[in-house]
Motif scaffolding. Structure first.
Motif, PDB file in Angstrom:
ATOM      1  N   VAL A 185       0.848  -1.181   0.000  1.00  0.00           N
ATOM      2  CA  VAL A 185       0.000   0.000   0.000  1.00  0.00           C
ATOM      3  C   VAL A 185       0.892   1.241   0.000  1.00  0.00           C
ATOM      4  CG1 VAL A 185      -1.728   1.313   1.293  1.00  0.00           C
ATOM      5  CG2 VAL A 185      -1.933  -1.172   1.102  1.00  0.00           C
ATOM      6  N   THR A 186       1.973   1.176   0.762  1.00  0.00           N
ATOM      7  CA  THR A 186       3.023   2.191   0.716  1.00  0.00           C
ATOM      8  C   THR A 186       4.235   1.546   0.073  1.00  0.00           C
ATOM      9  OG1 THR A 186       2.199   3.215   2.745  1.00  0.00           O
ATOM     10  CG2 THR A 186       4.437   3.779   2.045  1.00  0.00           C
ATOM     11  N   VAL A 187       4.652   2.042  -1.086  1.00  0.00           N
ATOM     12  CA  VAL A 187       5.701   1.352  -1.842  1.00  0.00           C
ATOM     13  C   VAL A 187       7.059   1.596  -1.199  1.00  0.00           C
ATOM     14  CG1 VAL A 187       4.367   1.473  -3.966  1.00  0.00           C
ATOM     15  CG2 VAL A 187       6.023   3.264  -3.483  1.00  0.00           C
ATOM     16  N   PRO A 188       7.931   0.570  -1.151  1.00  0.00           N
ATOM     17  CA  PRO A 188       9.209   0.698  -0.438  1.00  0.00           C
ATOM     18  C   PRO A 188      10.308   1.392  -1.237  1.00  0.00           C
ATOM     19  CG  PRO A 188       8.959  -1.530  -1.267  1.00  0.00           C
ATOM     20  CD  PRO A 188       7.684  -0.799  -1.602  1.00  0.00           C
ATOM     21  N   ASP A 189      10.269   1.282  -2.567  1.00  0.00           N
ATOM     22  CA  ASP A 189      11.349   1.811  -3.392  1.00  0.00           C
ATOM     23  C   ASP A 189      10.775   2.575  -4.573  1.00  0.00           C
ATOM     24  OD1 ASP A 189      13.413   0.263  -1.902  1.00  0.00           O
ATOM     25  OD2 ASP A 189      12.421  -1.460  -2.868  1.00  0.00           O
ATOM     26  N   THR A 190      11.582   3.444  -5.139  1.00  0.00           N
ATOM     27  CA  THR A 190      11.202   4.113  -6.379  1.00  0.00           C
ATOM     28  C   THR A 190      11.371   3.124  -7.522  1.00  0.00           C
ATOM     29  OG1 THR A 190      11.878   6.281  -5.549  1.00  0.00           O
ATOM     30  CG2 THR A 190      11.724   6.018  -7.941  1.00  0.00           C
ATOM     31  N   ASP A 191      10.275   2.805  -8.179  1.00  0.00           N
ATOM     32  CA  ASP A 191      10.318   1.782  -9.229  1.00  0.00           C
ATOM     33  C   ASP A 191       8.981   1.803  -9.967  1.00  0.00           C
ATOM     34  OD1 ASP A 191      11.097  -0.313 -10.843  1.00  0.00           O
ATOM     35  OD2 ASP A 191      11.652  -1.643  -9.180  1.00  0.00           O
ATOM     36  N   GLU A 192       8.863   0.930 -10.974  1.00  0.00           N
ATOM     37  CA  GLU A 192       7.589   0.755 -11.662  1.00  0.00           C
ATOM     38  C   GLU A 192       6.768  -0.291 -10.906  1.00  0.00           C
ATOM     39  OE1 GLU A 192       7.642   1.596 -16.299  1.00  0.00           O
ATOM     40  OE2 GLU A 192       9.097   0.036 -15.762  1.00  0.00           O
ATOM     41  N   TYR A 193       5.499   0.026 -10.698  1.00  0.00           N
ATOM     42  CA  TYR A 193       4.600  -0.864  -9.980  1.00  0.00           C
ATOM     43  C   TYR A 193       3.349  -1.101 -10.826  1.00  0.00           C
ATOM     44  CZ  TYR A 193       7.432  -0.131  -5.800  1.00  0.00           C
ATOM     45  OH  TYR A 193       8.460  -0.103  -4.893  1.00  0.00           O
ATOM     46  N   ALA A 194       2.721  -2.258 -10.575  1.00  0.00           N
ATOM     47  CA  ALA A 194       1.472  -2.602 -11.263  1.00  0.00           C
ATOM     48  C   ALA A 194       0.357  -2.715 -10.249  1.00  0.00           C
ATOM     49  CB  ALA A 194       1.622  -3.912 -12.029  1.00  0.00           C
ATOM     50  N   CYS A 195      -0.788  -2.148 -10.580  1.00  0.00           N
ATOM     51  CA  CYS A 195      -1.975  -2.309  -9.741  1.00  0.00           C
ATOM     52  C   CYS A 195      -2.380  -3.777  -9.747  1.00  0.00           C
ATOM     53  CB  CYS A 195      -3.111  -1.441 -10.277  1.00  0.00           C
ATOM     54  SG  CYS A 195      -4.700  -1.744  -9.468  1.00  0.00           S
ATOM     55  N   ILE A 196      -2.581  -4.338  -8.570  1.00  0.00           N
ATOM     56  CA  ILE A 196      -2.871  -5.776  -8.509  1.00  0.00           C
ATOM     57  C   ILE A 196      -4.282  -6.101  -8.980  1.00  0.00           C
ATOM     58  CG2 ILE A 196      -1.255  -6.142  -6.615  1.00  0.00           C
ATOM     59  CD1 ILE A 196      -3.732  -6.366  -4.780  1.00  0.00           C
ATOM     60  N   ARG A 197      -5.096  -5.082  -9.188  1.00  0.00           N
ATOM     61  CA  ARG A 197      -6.474  -5.329  -9.626  1.00  0.00           C
ATOM     62  C   ARG A 197      -6.644  -5.127 -11.129  1.00  0.00           C
ATOM     63  NH1 ARG A 197     -11.916  -2.069  -7.736  1.00  0.00           N
ATOM     64  NH2 ARG A 197     -13.420  -3.607  -8.465  1.00  0.00           N
ATOM     65  N   CYS A 198      -6.210  -3.986 -11.648  1.00  0.00           N
ATOM     66  CA  CYS A 198      -6.444  -3.687 -13.067  1.00  0.00           C
ATOM     67  C   CYS A 198      -5.174  -3.742 -13.909  1.00  0.00           C
ATOM     68  CB  CYS A 198      -7.125  -2.336 -13.235  1.00  0.00           C
ATOM     69  SG  CYS A 198      -6.040  -0.917 -12.934  1.00  0.00           S
TER      70      CYS A 198
END
Length: 230
Positions: A185-198
């Motif tokens: 919910v709070t991302v640990p690092d600066t990076d690309e993330y994907a929404c786990i739903r869409c």
């Protein structure tokens, strides 16, 4: 009434000799359903459309009654079989003449993955959840959505998948089971993330807490860059 009466539980009011009639009735209904499947020319349930499954369920209901109930005559079930077979042939002919009727009875293919991400609007309109086809994708050796150029849910429930070449694979949502991926919910690092739903991919800064702009989901996972193993 006596509880746990084995005679009542096993036979109720029918004589033991009725078991032979049940066997004959079951064979009769099996033959009817088998003949109908031969008429449809399909090799398996996964190849059937919604209309064909409805026909089979209707026939199965009639077949089940005649197999087990001594007061259900066998000839009316044969009439049901003939009626459904004629209905099937007539509807198949009408669908060959009318694309609108075909869409109504058989449905339309639905695009579920497009250019490495869930086609979220299409999935929502089809009243599906992502979990309904993630398993199917995994069975086709898909680890992350960025491997897929296009995936289509066909009208019979099967998924047609068109892959990127390995050098064109995009970062995407990992679709392995929950225990195999970390959610944030709070991302640990600066990076690309994907929404786990869409599956929307976006770059987030360390410590950032953000709702997905597409589906308003708060949970993210780091994108996967896994290539396909062929």
């Amino acid at each position: 009434m006596k509880a746990f009466d084995l005679q009542r539980m096993a036979f109720d009011k029918v004589p033991p000799e009725f078991l032979g009639e049940v066997a004959l009735r079951s064979l009769y209904t099996f033959v009817l359903v088998f003949l109908f499947l031969k008429i449809t020319g399909r090799r398996g349930v996964r190849q059937m459309s919604l209309f064909e499954v409805l026909i089979i369920l209707t026939l199965g209901s009639a077949a089940g009654d005649v197999a087990f109930y001594d007061d259900v005559p066998m000839i009316p079930v044969f009439v049901v079989f003939v009626t459904l077979a004629l209905l099937y042939r007539m509807v198949m002919w009408l669908m060959s003449k009318s694309e609108r009727l075909e869409d109504l009875l058989e449905g339309k293919p639905v695009v579920i993955v497009e250019e490495g991400q869930l086609a979220w609007e299409s999935v929502h309109r089809a009243n599906m959840t992502e979990f309904e086809f993630f398993m199917e994708l995994r069975l086709n050796s898909v680890e992350q959505l960025g491997q897929i150029r296009l995936a289509i849910m066909e009208t019979n429930g099967q998924i047609s998948i068109y892959f990127y070449e390995n050098d064109e694979v995009k970062p995407g949502l990992c679709i392995l089971p929950d225990g195999c991926i970390e959610r944030y919910v709070t991302v640990p690092d600066t990076d690309e993330y994907a929404c786990i739903r869409c599956s929307l991919v976006t770059r987030l800064q360390a410590g950032e807490k953000q709702l997905c702009p597409r589906c308003k989901n708060p949970a993210w996972t780091k994108v996967s860059r896994a290539k396909r193993i062929t």
